[in-house]
Design an enzyme around this catalytic site. Structure first.
Site, PDB file in Angstrom:
ATOM      1  CE  LYS A 134      -2.331  22.200 -24.783  1.00  0.00           C
ATOM      2  NZ  LYS A 134      -2.961  23.532 -24.770  1.00  0.00           N
TER       3      LYS A 134
ATOM      4  NE  ARG B   2      -3.810  23.383 -18.100  1.00  0.00           N
ATOM      5  CZ  ARG B   2      -4.586  22.896 -19.065  1.00  0.00           C
ATOM      6  NH1 ARG B   2      -4.584  21.615 -19.340  1.00  0.00           N
ATOM      7  NH2 ARG B   2      -5.359  23.692 -19.753  1.00  0.00           N
TER       8      ARG B   2
ATOM      9  NE  ARG C  84     -11.835  25.381 -27.355  1.00  0.00           N
ATOM     10  CZ  ARG C  84     -10.667  25.172 -26.752  1.00  0.00           C
ATOM     11  NH1 ARG C  84      -9.732  24.450 -27.319  1.00  0.00           N
ATOM     12  NH2 ARG C  84     -10.442  25.724 -25.568  1.00  0.00           N
TER      13      ARG C  84
ATOM     14  NE  ARG D  63      -9.282  27.894 -20.328  1.00  0.00           N
ATOM     15  CZ  ARG D  63      -9.723  27.484 -21.527  1.00  0.00           C
ATOM     16  NH1 ARG D  63     -10.675  28.159 -22.138  1.00  0.00           N
ATOM     17  NH2 ARG D  63      -9.217  26.417 -22.085  1.00  0.00           N
TER      18      ARG D  63
HETATM   19  P1  AMP Z   1      -8.138  22.046 -21.231  1.00  0.00           P
HETATM   20  O1  AMP Z   1      -9.234  21.276 -21.858  1.00  0.00           O
HETATM   21  O2  AMP Z   1      -6.798  21.349 -21.346  1.00  0.00           O
HETATM   22  O3  AMP Z   1      -8.076  23.470 -21.697  1.00  0.00           O
HETATM   23  O4  AMP Z   1      -8.443  22.095 -19.651  1.00  0.00           O
HETATM   24  C1  AMP Z   1      -9.637  22.702 -19.163  1.00  0.00           C
HETATM   25  C2  AMP Z   1      -9.507  22.962 -17.678  1.00  0.00           C
HETATM   26  O5  AMP Z   1      -9.310  21.733 -16.973  1.00  0.00           O
HETATM   27  C3  AMP Z   1      -8.307  23.824 -17.263  1.00  0.00           C
HETATM   28  O6  AMP Z   1      -8.569  25.213 -17.407  1.00  0.00           O
HETATM   29  C4  AMP Z   1      -8.143  23.416 -15.800  1.00  0.00           C
HETATM   30  O7  AMP Z   1      -9.139  23.984 -14.979  1.00  0.00           O
HETATM   31  C5  AMP Z   1      -8.430  21.909 -15.880  1.00  0.00           C
HETATM   32  N1  AMP Z   1      -7.191  21.142 -16.145  1.00  0.00           N
HETATM   33  C6  AMP Z   1      -6.896  20.417 -17.270  1.00  0.00           C
HETATM   34  N2  AMP Z   1      -5.694  19.861 -17.173  1.00  0.00           N
HETATM   35  C7  AMP Z   1      -5.189  20.222 -15.973  1.00  0.00           C
HETATM   36  C8  AMP Z   1      -3.968  19.982 -15.291  1.00  0.00           C
HETATM   37  N3  AMP Z   1      -2.996  19.235 -15.845  1.00  0.00           N
HETATM   38  N4  AMP Z   1      -3.807  20.537 -14.055  1.00  0.00           N
HETATM   39  C9  AMP Z   1      -4.765  21.274 -13.491  1.00  0.00           C
HETATM   40  N5  AMP Z   1      -5.939  21.554 -14.073  1.00  0.00           N
HETATM   41  C10 AMP Z   1      -6.158  21.047 -15.305  1.00  0.00           C
END
Ligand code: AMP
Length: 218
Positions: free
Chosen positions: A13, A88, A127, A171
């Site tokens: 994404k 999310r 990554r 995750r």
């Molecule tokens: P990402 O970079 O999108 O994979 O997000 C990394 C981490 O940030 C996630 O595993 C969550 O701990 C936190 N996070 C990101 N977006 C959200 C969201 N919309 N709601 C809750 N936690 C989030």
């Protein structure tokens, strides 16, 4: 254009979001990036979020909703935006919908990226990202020219704490339990487009451009 990118971690994404933001000249809002920035700056919000992120759990809705609404209210988001990693949870989606309705705005599209679990794990494990400019690489499929060094700015590449093997599984479980219900949530209002995330970055990009060009089925 107001668009959401939905899908499991590691599905691509973020990479495609950078491309779409440039192509359609809309700001990309990634809650993951915003939270990581708060963590590295050591802000109060960052201190609160850090533990959840390192454990692969979601940061509480109230924190993330506050963060995103502040950004959506800024002048550069008035003509459109791309949300990467938000919403999310159903609570986040409901709140986003209330917020947009209160401003007389609508979502145009939700793009749901799908990919096999094996490939997701392969992508997340390989990554690496630049600690300075945040450019993202993959050890096998998008390696930097010099091992461990960012092509764009020359800084060192690091592995995100939550990309380590012990956190990937949690995750994915969190995604399955808390985020995947959003697929039907957006399908029900006819704005979901499904995108195969397999293959090279340009191949996915081509499918994405075609999907975004298609009119919504009412
Ligand atoms: P990402 O970079 O999108 O994979 O997000 C990394 C981490 O940030 C996630 O595993 C969550 O701990 C936190 N996070 C990101 N977006 C959200 C969201 N919309 N709601 C809750 N936690 C989030």
């Amino acid at each position: 254009m107001r668009v959401i990118f939905l899908g499991p971690p590691g599905v691509g994404k973020g990479t495609q979001a950078d491309f779409v933001a440039q192509q359609y000249k809309i700001p990309k809002l990634s809650t993951g990036d915003l939270l990581r920035e708060s963590v590295s700056k050591g802000t109060t919000l960052g201190k609160e979020a850090k533990g959840y992120m390192n454990r692969g759990e979601l940061v509480p809705d109230s924190v993330v909703i506050g963060l995103i609404e502040e950004k959506l209210g800024s002048p550069e988001c008035q003509k459109g935006f791309l949300l990467d990693g938000f919403p999310r949870t159903v609570t986040q989606a409901d709140q986003l919908s209330r917020y947009l309705t209160s401003r007389g705005e609508n979502l145009d599209r939700v793009v749901y990226f799908y990919l096999s679990k094996d490939e997701i794990v392969r992508r997340i494990s390989g990554r690496r990202s630049c600690q300075d400019c945040k450019a993202v690489y993959h050890l096998e499929s998008v390696p930097p020219k010099v091992k461990g060094i960012c092509d764009a700015c020359g800084e060192s590449l690091i592995q995100r704490n939550d990309d380590k093997p012990e956190t990937i599984e949690s995750r994915l479980t969190v995604y399955q339990e808390q985020t995947s219900p959003l697929i039907n949530y957006y399908k029900a209002i006819n704005i979901l487009g499904e995108l195969d995330g397999a293959g090279s970055v340009p191949a996915v990009q081509d499918r994405l451009v075609a999907l975004l060009a298609k009119p919504r089925v009412e």
